[in-house]
Design an enzyme around this catalytic site. Sequence first.
Site, short mmCIF file in Angstrom:
data_model
loop_
_atom_site.label_atom_id
_atom_site.label_comp_id
_atom_site.label_asym_id
_atom_site.label_seq_id
_atom_site.Cartn_x
_atom_site.Cartn_y
_atom_site.Cartn_z
N SER A 131 0.85 -1.19 0.00
CA SER A 131 0.00 0.00 0.00
C SER A 131 0.88 1.23 0.00
O SER A 131 2.06 1.17 0.41
CB SER A 131 -0.88 -0.01 1.26
OG SER A 131 -1.48 1.25 1.48
N TYR A 144 -2.26 0.02 10.52
CA TYR A 144 -2.20 -0.41 9.13
C TYR A 144 -0.83 -0.08 8.52
O TYR A 144 -0.18 -0.94 7.91
CB TYR A 144 -3.31 0.25 8.34
CG TYR A 144 -3.38 -0.19 6.89
CD1 TYR A 144 -3.94 -1.42 6.56
CD2 TYR A 144 -2.91 0.61 5.86
CE1 TYR A 144 -4.01 -1.84 5.23
CE2 TYR A 144 -2.99 0.21 4.53
CZ TYR A 144 -3.54 -1.01 4.22
OH TYR A 144 -3.61 -1.42 2.91
#
Length: 230
Positions: A131, A144
């Site tokens: 990501s 995250y």
Amino acid sequence: MPERPIALVTGASRGIGAAVARELSNTHDLLLGGRDTDAIQTLIDELPGAAREWPVELTDHAALADAATAIERVDVLVHCAGLVELGHIADATGDSWRRTFEVNLFAVTELTRLLLPQLRAARGHVVLVNSGAGLSAKPNWGAYAASKFALRAFADVLRAEEAANSVRVTSVFPGRTATDMQRSVREQEGGTFEADRYLRPESVAKPIISAVNATPDSHLTEIIVRPAAA
């Protein structure tokens, strides 16, 4: 007819995972993992003869070991499964951090470890869908981003350790992508889901396929994909 190579794709029920599966089906036989079994079956029906379900809870390491043992051969392993829970560090509980790391990191490291013998035998390829948060950490994205930074480190170490075995390792860093996960992210952020401003899952899948199909003398180690509208 020669046997086609085999690819295992986790998180294949939707989004980037499903898009990768569709692209790989042109050249590979597929094992598809995902929690939404109905969506997995729909995808299998869309790809007749090319795919079958690989049902396992990735965070159950005993079940994962049993499921991996049944795989005799794998040429490509694509990790697409992921979890995101946003929140201030002051508010994020230990359970939230553990859930995030279990899916985004520990399931990846364990499945890769279990399948390394098959990957080495095939001179295979591991693709880790990371990501933008794995490159830059922002407020509210603590758990995250930390899991994705760790995933990048895992990929770098795996690449170095397995180079002698001709196992290629590619990290992919997509920007915002029009998926159900992004819809959940925008809800958590209190914002609007604007699909036309995001990447399409297919736009992330195609560079992944380019990495998988790269010539033997090349190794695409990192791929960064950003929305043109951003």
